[in-house]
Motif scaffolding. Structure first.
Motif, PDB file in Angstrom:
ATOM      1  N   ALA A  10       0.638  -0.755  -0.116  1.00 52.58           N
ATOM      2  CA  ALA A  10       0.040   0.142  -0.007  1.00 52.58           C
ATOM      3  C   ALA A  10       1.124   1.260   0.158  1.00 52.58           C
ATOM      4  N   ARG A  11       1.640   1.210   0.622  1.00 52.87           N
ATOM      5  CA  ARG A  11       2.618   2.316   0.879  1.00 52.87           C
ATOM      6  C   ARG A  11       3.202   2.585  -0.388  1.00 52.87           C
ATOM      7  N   GLN A  12       3.796   2.006  -0.613  1.00 49.83           N
ATOM      8  CA  GLN A  12       5.000   1.704  -2.382  1.00 49.83           C
ATOM      9  C   GLN A  12       3.279   2.139  -3.870  1.00 49.83           C
ATOM     10  N   MET A  13       2.580   1.838  -3.844  1.00 50.42           N
ATOM     11  CA  MET A  13       1.457   1.371  -4.650  1.00 50.42           C
ATOM     12  C   MET A  13       0.862   3.183  -4.537  1.00 50.42           C
ATOM     13  N   GLU A  14       0.523   3.180  -3.449  1.00 49.91           N
ATOM     14  CA  GLU A  14      -0.284   4.595  -3.226  1.00 49.91           C
ATOM     15  C   GLU A  14       1.130   5.908  -3.549  1.00 49.91           C
ATOM     16  N   GLU A  24      -0.630   5.549 -16.747  1.00 52.51           N
ATOM     17  CA  GLU A  24       0.297   5.122 -15.585  1.00 52.51           C
ATOM     18  C   GLU A  24      -0.728   4.385 -14.519  1.00 52.51           C
ATOM     19  N   GLN A  25      -1.923   4.560 -13.703  1.00 56.56           N
ATOM     20  CA  GLN A  25      -3.390   3.615 -13.724  1.00 56.56           C
ATOM     21  C   GLN A  25      -3.550   2.781 -14.737  1.00 56.56           C
ATOM     22  N   ASP A  46      -0.300  -6.727  -3.410  1.00 55.55           N
ATOM     23  CA  ASP A  46      -0.019  -5.899  -4.672  1.00 55.55           C
ATOM     24  C   ASP A  46      -2.434  -6.090  -5.041  1.00 55.55           C
ATOM     25  N   ALA A  47      -2.835  -7.273  -5.547  1.00 55.67           N
ATOM     26  CA  ALA A  47      -4.264  -7.016  -5.902  1.00 55.67           C
ATOM     27  C   ALA A  47      -4.798  -6.375  -5.016  1.00 55.67           C
ATOM     28  N   VAL A  48      -4.772  -6.797  -3.157  1.00 58.48           N
ATOM     29  CA  VAL A  48      -6.021  -6.526  -2.384  1.00 58.48           C
ATOM     30  C   VAL A  48      -5.529  -4.860  -1.808  1.00 58.48           C
ATOM     31  N   LEU A  50      -4.821  -2.953  -4.500  1.00 55.45           N
ATOM     32  CA  LEU A  50      -5.418  -2.659  -5.811  1.00 55.45           C
ATOM     33  C   LEU A  50      -6.304  -2.316  -4.943  1.00 55.45           C
ATOM     34  N   VAL A  51      -7.274  -2.722  -5.422  1.00 53.97           N
ATOM     35  CA  VAL A  51      -9.055  -3.559  -4.876  1.00 53.97           C
ATOM     36  C   VAL A  51      -9.755  -2.621  -3.624  1.00 53.97           C
ATOM     37  N   ARG A  52      -8.606  -2.345  -3.301  1.00 55.49           N
ATOM     38  CA  ARG A  52      -8.930  -1.376  -2.059  1.00 55.49           C
ATOM     39  C   ARG A  52      -9.912  -0.170  -2.335  1.00 55.49           C
ATOM     40  N   ASP A  53      -9.521   0.900  -3.689  1.00 53.42           N
ATOM     41  CA  ASP A  53      -9.999   1.601  -4.122  1.00 53.42           C
ATOM     42  C   ASP A  53     -10.731   1.093  -5.291  1.00 53.42           C
ATOM     43  N   ILE A  54     -12.796   1.557  -4.996  1.00 52.92           N
ATOM     44  CA  ILE A  54     -13.605   0.462  -5.610  1.00 52.92           C
ATOM     45  C   ILE A  54     -13.293   1.163  -7.429  1.00 52.92           C
ATOM     46  N   ARG A  55     -12.373   2.214  -7.892  1.00 53.31           N
ATOM     47  CA  ARG A  55     -11.975   2.523  -9.638  1.00 53.31           C
ATOM     48  C   ARG A  55     -10.812   1.446  -9.417  1.00 53.31           C
TER      49      ARG A  55
END
Length: 162
Positions: A10-14, A24-25, A46-48, A50-55
């Motif tokens: 989460a830290r890295q992805m954000e 890029e998204q 990473d998938a977990v 990523l899917v936190r954000d609805i979009r």
């Protein structure tokens, strides 16, 4: 250990997505999906994340359902299914709902319902889980879901546009 992996992801992805543009998204969603469809790596976390954000969740589902073949999609589904029980509650609902959508699209209503129960036990108001459960209860054919997801563009997933 998995929860720590999710926190680090989460830290890295954000950080990567903070100033990212649409392209890029889209690239990130595709990269996580590709990695998840093969065994190994930290794609589960990473998938977990990523899917936190609805979009991003919607874009991820679109990629997996529209752009990925059956066998790798099943690998992704199985990897995420194995993580539902160890996810934090906030991550469990989105992850379980994604797995439910993947299971339903391949005709596995039993797994889809199991995942939707896990999601709705965590958050009874999670709208996509409620929608999928209603579709299952009404015996909507999975093809309707597949067609709807496939007809949605990545841009509309990521921006919430129609």
């Amino acid at each position: 250990a998995f929860r720590e992996s999710v926190l680090e992801s989460a830290r890295q992805m954000e950080a990567r997505l903070a100033d990212s543009d649409m392209g890029e998204q889209v690239d990130m969603v595709h990269a996580v999906a590709r990695e998840l469809c093969a065994w190994g790596g930290q794609a589960d976390a990473d998938a977990v994340t990523l899917v936190r954000d609805i979009r991003r969740r919607d874009a991820f589902l679109r990629v997996l359902i529209h752009d990925v073949d059956d066998e790798p999609r099943r690998i992704a589904e199985d990897r995420l299914f194995a993580r539902i029980a160890v996810c934090e509650p906030g991550d469990r609902v989105a992850t379980a709902t994604v797995v439910a959508g993947l299971a339903w699209q391949r005709g596995d209503g039993v797994r889809a319902r199991e995942c939707l129960r896990a999601a709705l036990d965590t958050d009874p108001k999670y709208s996509l889980a409620r929608l999928l459960l209603r579709a299952l209860d009404q015996a909507v054919p999975p093809k309707v879901w597949i067609d709807a997801v496939s007809a949605t563009t990545m841009a509309s997933c990521l921006t919430g546009a129609r």
